[in-house]
Write a protein that holds these residues in place. Structure first.
Motif, PDB file in Angstrom:
ATOM      1  N   ASN A   1      40.507  35.810  40.875  1.00 15.44           N
ATOM      2  CA  ASN A   1      38.810  35.905  40.966  1.00 15.44           C
ATOM      3  C   ASN A   1      38.339  36.551  39.918  1.00 15.44           C
ATOM      4  O   ASN A   1      36.866  35.370  40.057  1.00 15.44           O
ATOM      5  CB  ASN A   1      38.976  37.085  42.412  1.00 15.44           C
ATOM      6  CG  ASN A   1      39.471  36.490  43.185  1.00 15.44           C
ATOM      7  OD1 ASN A   1      39.714  35.169  43.504  1.00 15.44           O
ATOM      8  ND2 ASN A   1      39.686  37.283  44.340  1.00 15.44           N
TER       9      ASN A   1
ATOM     10  N   SER B   1      34.715  34.143  38.175  1.00 10.21           N
ATOM     11  CA  SER B   1      34.064  33.884  38.407  1.00 10.21           C
ATOM     12  C   SER B   1      33.111  33.907  36.302  1.00 10.21           C
ATOM     13  O   SER B   1      31.366  33.914  36.497  1.00 10.21           O
ATOM     14  CB  SER B   1      34.120  35.673  39.001  1.00 10.21           C
ATOM     15  OG  SER B   1      34.249  36.821  37.913  1.00 10.21           O
TER      16      SER B   1
ATOM     17  N   GLU C   1      32.384  43.060  40.697  1.00 13.78           N
ATOM     18  CA  GLU C   1      31.903  41.550  41.148  1.00 13.78           C
ATOM     19  C   GLU C   1      31.283  40.945  41.433  1.00 13.78           C
ATOM     20  O   GLU C   1      31.132  39.462  40.764  1.00 13.78           O
ATOM     21  CB  GLU C   1      33.531  41.527  41.943  1.00 13.78           C
ATOM     22  CG  GLU C   1      33.780  40.431  42.476  1.00 13.78           C
ATOM     23  CD  GLU C   1      35.104  40.010  43.671  1.00 13.78           C
ATOM     24  OE1 GLU C   1      35.516  38.929  43.903  1.00 13.78           O
ATOM     25  OE2 GLU C   1      35.689  41.555  43.978  1.00 13.78           O
ATOM     26  N   LYS C   2      30.685  41.944  42.031  1.00 15.64           N
ATOM     27  CA  LYS C   2      28.995  40.395  42.553  1.00 15.64           C
ATOM     28  C   LYS C   2      28.417  40.522  41.056  1.00 15.64           C
ATOM     29  O   LYS C   2      27.682  39.060  41.345  1.00 15.64           O
ATOM     30  CB  LYS C   2      28.187  41.215  43.276  1.00 15.64           C
ATOM     31  CG  LYS C   2      27.488  40.704  44.182  1.00 15.64           C
ATOM     32  CD  LYS C   2      26.555  41.376  45.430  1.00 15.64           C
ATOM     33  CE  LYS C   2      24.930  40.834  45.692  1.00 15.64           C
ATOM     34  NZ  LYS C   2      24.323  41.761  46.898  1.00 15.64           N
TER      35      LYS C   2
ATOM     36  N   TYR D   1      28.748  40.566  38.314  1.00 18.59           N
ATOM     37  CA  TYR D   1      29.557  39.469  37.418  1.00 18.59           C
ATOM     38  C   TYR D   1      29.384  38.143  37.460  1.00 18.59           C
ATOM     39  O   TYR D   1      28.758  36.852  36.610  1.00 18.59           O
ATOM     40  CB  TYR D   1      31.245  39.665  37.543  1.00 18.59           C
ATOM     41  CG  TYR D   1      31.895  40.377  35.814  1.00 18.59           C
ATOM     42  CD1 TYR D   1      31.785  41.369  35.582  1.00 18.59           C
ATOM     43  CD2 TYR D   1      32.603  39.035  35.364  1.00 18.59           C
ATOM     44  CE1 TYR D   1      32.460  41.638  34.577  1.00 18.59           C
ATOM     45  CE2 TYR D   1      33.095  39.102  33.991  1.00 18.59           C
ATOM     46  CZ  TYR D   1      33.144  40.878  33.956  1.00 18.59           C
ATOM     47  OH  TYR D   1      33.702  40.811  32.782  1.00 18.59           O
ATOM     48  N   TYR D   2      29.530  37.919  39.173  1.00 20.24           N
ATOM     49  CA  TYR D   2      29.289  35.912  39.250  1.00 20.24           C
ATOM     50  C   TYR D   2      27.209  36.190  39.256  1.00 20.24           C
ATOM     51  O   TYR D   2      26.580  35.060  39.073  1.00 20.24           O
ATOM     52  CB  TYR D   2      28.726  36.424  40.800  1.00 20.24           C
ATOM     53  CG  TYR D   2      30.373  36.233  41.222  1.00 20.24           C
ATOM     54  CD1 TYR D   2      30.893  34.061  41.617  1.00 20.24           C
ATOM     55  CD2 TYR D   2      31.271  36.914  41.859  1.00 20.24           C
ATOM     56  CE1 TYR D   2      32.413  34.267  41.974  1.00 20.24           C
ATOM     57  CE2 TYR D   2      32.916  36.429  42.481  1.00 20.24           C
ATOM     58  CZ  TYR D   2      33.187  34.982  42.152  1.00 20.24           C
ATOM     59  OH  TYR D   2      34.470  34.944  42.857  1.00 20.24           O
ATOM     60  N   GLU D   3      26.430  37.277  39.612  1.00 26.01           N
ATOM     61  CA  GLU D   3      25.177  37.206  39.420  1.00 26.01           C
ATOM     62  C   GLU D   3      24.675  36.770  37.889  1.00 26.01           C
ATOM     63  O   GLU D   3      24.342  36.052  37.422  1.00 26.01           O
ATOM     64  CB  GLU D   3      24.728  37.929  40.266  1.00 26.01           C
ATOM     65  CG  GLU D   3      23.976  38.446  40.934  1.00 26.01           C
ATOM     66  CD  GLU D   3      23.318  39.904  41.627  1.00 26.01           C
ATOM     67  OE1 GLU D   3      23.105  40.546  40.574  1.00 26.01           O
ATOM     68  OE2 GLU D   3      24.015  40.237  42.607  1.00 26.01           O
TER      69      GLU D   3
ATOM     70  N   THR E   1      27.223  35.285  35.644  1.00 26.67           N
ATOM     71  CA  THR E   1      27.558  34.214  35.449  1.00 26.67           C
ATOM     72  C   THR E   1      26.532  33.163  35.604  1.00 26.67           C
ATOM     73  O   THR E   1      26.054  32.378  34.813  1.00 26.67           O
ATOM     74  CB  THR E   1      28.889  34.042  36.182  1.00 26.67           C
ATOM     75  OG1 THR E   1      30.042  34.759  35.262  1.00 26.67           O
ATOM     76  CG2 THR E   1      29.044  32.382  35.782  1.00 26.67           C
ATOM     77  N   LYS E   2      25.741  33.236  36.920  1.00 31.70           N
ATOM     78  CA  LYS E   2      25.117  32.022  36.849  1.00 31.70           C
ATOM     79  C   LYS E   2      23.366  32.499  36.300  1.00 31.70           C
ATOM     80  O   LYS E   2      22.970  31.051  35.841  1.00 31.70           O
ATOM     81  CB  LYS E   2      24.081  32.387  38.981  1.00 31.70           C
ATOM     82  CG  LYS E   2      25.035  32.844  39.419  1.00 31.70           C
ATOM     83  CD  LYS E   2      25.627  30.840  39.660  1.00 31.70           C
ATOM     84  CE  LYS E   2      26.759  30.555  40.666  1.00 31.70           C
ATOM     85  NZ  LYS E   2      27.655  29.316  41.167  1.00 31.70           N
TER      86      LYS E   2
END
Length: 407
Positions: A203, A207, A394-395, A397-399, A401-402
């Motif tokens: 995961n 991410s 985690e959330k 991290y995704y933000e 990355t975008k």
């Protein structure tokens, strides 16, 4: 009379809106039923998949046919590079030929990447889009359910909406199960090259902005190890012909040159693209937190001050996670540098051996030893991955990355 007409017109409009809404729902339901039947029919008619071992062997053979001419082209340029002058007014110099070699390497990388390496990413993205679309539809059905009748022979009832919602939620559970299966396959692929990863670590990897780079390199190493095995077979079969033995050792030399090129590309990407972008995000988050603090200090209203404080907490979290993200990228880069040191030592030996006319048996032994290097390097260049502390990080991290991908 006019009042009665207006009431009639209003009622007719509402009925028409309900009718259109019901038609839309029925159309969506028909489409979903047709889609599910098509998928079921496809699964029933799909020919049997060959065994994993047979499929992998056929796959590697097809790759060999594509990669062999490219490796031979790389070897041709490598031989030219050795004899080329440092600079030349007429003809090619070392810089020109190195550019030609880089083009060949990029062609090989594209062959490997296009070879369905990123199929897992496409499938996960597709499933996540389906899940998101279903969630939007569920939200729409919940809104409609509020005003829906308890019983009706022509309209969608509350019970109908509840059934539709449950069906979509069940579909999403199946999609989520499939995502877990795809991630499991990825874990097994890493296990095949000697790298053990947990679902939580996968995961994290998926991410990260460099996650695709790390996965691609790990899988490419595995293919290049198989290619080296093919070269060893050819060398063994042509052991009496020193000319052929040297040619095949030259192809092995090119694969080592390619590995160093791939590793250096990753290091350059981290230094020149990823870290500068994460630095910019950190700077903006810190600047915004400072501005928010200034506004909070000058605010009289306690309620508005509390909102400013919450905003500042979010901004500080962004800066904190961005710092963690940067450290992860630096750690990955250090792992890659250490892996490249091992590859370069093997490469220096291979270059020296290639220039020296030696017995084919000696060349075979060197390739056999070097083949183990691919496994060793694969383990080193996959960084140590720490699972997320919590869902909030985690959330974020995704933000981030975008944001990095957009900038």
């Amino acid at each position: 009379m006019r009042k009665d007409f207006l009431l009639f017109l209003t009622a007719a409009t509402l009925l028409q809106a309900d009718w259109k809404s019901d038609m839309l729902e029925q159309g969506t339901e028909l489409y979903n039923n047709a889609k599910n039947k098509t998928v079921t029919l496809y699964k029933e008619l799909k020919p049997a998949v060959p065994g994993k071992k047979e499929s992998e062997e056929a796959h590697m053979n097809a790759l060999w046919d594509t990669l062999l001419p490219q490796l031979e082209e790389g070897l041709d340029y490598t031989n030219k590079l050795e004899k080329a002058p440092e600079s030349a007014w007429i003809g090619s110099d070392k810089k020109d030929i190195q550019e030609d070699i880089d083009k060949v390497f990029n062609k090989i990388i594209n062959t490997l990447i296009e070879d369905d390496f990123m199929a897992y990413k496409k499938e996960i993205n597709s499933l996540e889009q389906d899940i998101s679309a279903n969630k939007n539809t569920v939200a729409f059905y919940r809104e409609k359910k509020i005003s829906a009748p308890l019983q009706s022979s022509i309209k969608t009832t509350k019970a109908d909406y509840a059934a539709k919602i449950e069906a979509l939620q069940e579909e999403n559970r199946q999609y989520q199960t499939r995502i877990t299966q795809v991630k499991g396959k990825l874990i097994r692929q890493f296990s095949d090259i000697g790298v053990t990863l947990t679902p939580e670590q996968i995961n994290v990897l998926l991410s990260r902005v460099d996650g695709d780079d790390i996965i691609q390199m790990a899988l490419m190493m595995d293919v290049l190890k198989h290619i080296t095995s093919q070269i060893m077979v050819l060398m063994k079969e042509n052991h009496e012909d020193l000319g052929y033995a040297k040619k095949y050792y030259g192809l092995h030399l090119v694969t080592l040159e390619l590995v160093v090129y791939i590793q250096q590309k990753y290091i350059d990407k981290v230094d020149r693209r990823y870290i500068p972008k994460i630095d910019a995000i950190m700077f903006e988050a810190q600047k915004m937190a400072g501005e928010t603090q200034r506004l909070a200090d000058s605010e009289i209203s306690e309620r508005r001050r509390r909102i400013y404080q919450k905003n500042m907490q979010t901004q500080k979290l962004t800066a904190h996670v961005a710092e963690l993200y940067k450290q992860d990228l630096i750690t990955s880069k250090i792992s890659m540098i250490n892996a490249m040191k091992i590859t370069k030592r093997n490469l220096m030996l291979a270059r020296n051996t290639y220039k020296t006319v030696v017995l084919s048996a000696d060349l075979y032994e060197l390739i056999s030893e070097s083949r183990n290097m691919f496994s060793e390097v694969s383990k080193i260049q996959v960084p140590s991955i720490v699972p997320f502390e919590n869902m909030q990080i985690e959330k974020k991290y995704y933000e981030l990355t975008k944001l990095i991908e957009k900038k």
